[in-house]
Design a protein around this motif. Sequence first.
Motif, mmCIF file in Angstrom:
data_model
loop_
_atom_site.group_PDB
_atom_site.id
_atom_site.type_symbol
_atom_site.label_atom_id
_atom_site.label_comp_id
_atom_site.label_asym_id
_atom_site.label_seq_id
_atom_site.Cartn_x
_atom_site.Cartn_y
_atom_site.Cartn_z
ATOM 1 N N ARG A 11 0.775 -1.129 0.097
ATOM 2 C CA ARG A 11 -0.026 0.057 -0.108
ATOM 3 C C ARG A 11 0.897 1.083 -0.031
ATOM 4 N N ARG A 12 0.493 2.094 -0.714
ATOM 5 C CA ARG A 12 1.312 3.513 -0.721
ATOM 6 C C ARG A 12 0.186 4.546 -0.862
ATOM 7 N N SER A 13 0.594 5.775 -0.513
ATOM 8 C CA SER A 13 -0.613 6.867 -0.502
ATOM 9 C C SER A 13 -0.591 7.282 -1.947
ATOM 10 N N ARG A 15 -1.812 10.253 -4.681
ATOM 11 C CA ARG A 15 -2.171 11.615 -4.678
ATOM 12 C C ARG A 15 -2.531 12.261 -6.140
ATOM 13 N N TYR A 76 -6.409 16.621 -3.229
ATOM 14 C CA TYR A 76 -5.892 15.706 -4.581
ATOM 15 C C TYR A 76 -7.086 15.350 -5.151
ATOM 16 N N CYS A 116 -5.439 8.172 0.088
ATOM 17 C CA CYS A 116 -4.444 8.987 0.963
ATOM 18 C C CYS A 116 -5.228 9.486 1.957
ATOM 19 N N TRP A 117 -4.365 9.527 3.325
ATOM 20 C CA TRP A 117 -4.747 10.477 4.517
ATOM 21 C C TRP A 117 -4.705 11.717 4.206
ATOM 22 N N ILE A 118 -5.900 12.434 4.545
ATOM 23 C CA ILE A 118 -6.177 14.024 4.484
ATOM 24 C C ILE A 118 -6.142 14.575 5.991
ATOM 25 N N ASN A 119 -5.094 15.247 6.286
ATOM 26 C CA ASN A 119 -4.849 15.511 7.498
ATOM 27 C C ASN A 119 -5.480 17.093 7.926
ATOM 28 N N GLN A 120 -5.685 17.920 7.031
ATOM 29 C CA GLN A 120 -5.659 19.264 7.185
ATOM 30 C C GLN A 120 -6.780 19.780 7.991
HETATM 31 C C1 LIG Z 1 -1.156 11.016 10.646
HETATM 32 C C2 LIG Z 1 -0.831 11.182 9.239
HETATM 33 C C3 LIG Z 1 -1.315 12.475 8.450
HETATM 34 C C4 LIG Z 1 -1.081 12.410 7.138
HETATM 35 N N1 LIG Z 1 -1.488 13.332 6.403
HETATM 36 C C5 LIG Z 1 -1.576 13.579 5.244
HETATM 37 C C6 LIG Z 1 -1.644 14.823 4.272
HETATM 38 O O1 LIG Z 1 -2.477 15.576 4.911
HETATM 39 N N2 LIG Z 1 -1.324 14.496 3.117
HETATM 40 C C7 LIG Z 1 -0.961 13.452 2.398
HETATM 41 O O2 LIG Z 1 -0.400 13.949 1.229
HETATM 42 N N3 LIG Z 1 -0.406 12.567 3.105
HETATM 43 C C8 LIG Z 1 -0.544 12.556 4.218
HETATM 44 N N4 LIG Z 1 -0.468 11.494 5.099
HETATM 45 C C9 LIG Z 1 0.292 10.308 4.265
HETATM 46 C C10 LIG Z 1 2.038 10.208 4.587
HETATM 47 O O3 LIG Z 1 2.431 11.317 4.015
HETATM 48 C C11 LIG Z 1 2.314 8.879 4.205
HETATM 49 O O4 LIG Z 1 1.643 7.769 4.816
HETATM 50 C C12 LIG Z 1 3.806 8.527 4.275
HETATM 51 O O5 LIG Z 1 4.652 9.688 3.461
HETATM 52 C C13 LIG Z 1 4.613 7.255 3.857
HETATM 53 O O6 LIG Z 1 4.069 7.035 2.493
HETATM 54 P P1 LIG Z 1 3.150 5.824 2.094
HETATM 55 O O7 LIG Z 1 1.639 6.087 2.700
HETATM 56 O O8 LIG Z 1 3.320 6.028 0.666
HETATM 57 O O9 LIG Z 1 3.597 4.505 2.508
HETATM 58 C C14 LIG Z 1 -0.733 11.299 6.389
HETATM 59 C C15 LIG Z 1 -0.278 10.025 7.095
HETATM 60 C C16 LIG Z 1 -0.404 9.978 8.587
HETATM 61 C C17 LIG Z 1 -0.310 8.517 9.226
#
Ligand SMILES: Cc1cc2nc3c(=O)[nH]c(=O)nc-3n(C[C@H](O)[C@H](O)[C@H](O)COP(=O)(O)O)c2cc1C
Length: 173
Positions: A11-13, A15, A76, A116-120
Amino acid sequence: MMDMMTGILTRRSVRKYTDQPIPEDVLEAIVDAGLHAPSGRGSKTWKFTVVTNRDKIQKLASAIAEELNRTGYNMYNPTVLIIPSNLRDSKFGKEDDAVALQNIFLAAHAYGVGSCWINQIQGICDTDRIRPVLDEFGIPADHVVYGMAALGYQEGDGGIHEFERIGDVEYVR
Ligand SMILES: Cc1cc2nc3c(=O)[nH]c(=O)nc-3n(C[C@H](O)[C@H](O)[C@H](O)COP(=O)(O)O)c2cc1C
């Protein structure tokens, strides 16, 4: 479907998303994965709001952009946004929503859907710009949002980077 360890390790984020819609049954399976996550004391005080209307997703993105003064911010531009919320007073609400998000990311990956996790939104969901949008989505007033899941099919090759293990590990035997 891929086995669980392969899913976890690959799994990878994602975007960048195509316009291809996520089939209803796939989306329901992904949400179901969230509902099956562990939760502190089994409280499950969460709610999952699944936004499939891209204009509405962008309405939230614009409100966040304005609040944070970030021109062009669009989360994204995913095809679907899943918003786990939780009772403001829930002791483990943040942790519960985080593990649910990870279940969602892994299930999405198993179905070939990027995420992808969106945290903002964390820390600003009660502001005058954001809360009215959450109200429109039916997110309860006594709920807060810590993080969200952007979902969609990946645009581009989607090549998996070679797996790297990052972080200290020590076995005490
Ligand atoms: C708590 C948390 C907050 C994150 N917030 C964002 C975010 O706002 N935008 C984003 O592009 N990725 C976000 N990510 C994804 C991370 O950047 C990403 O998981 C990390 O760089 C590792 O890459 P991978 O998910 O491809 O393994 C977040 C991940 C976590 C766990």
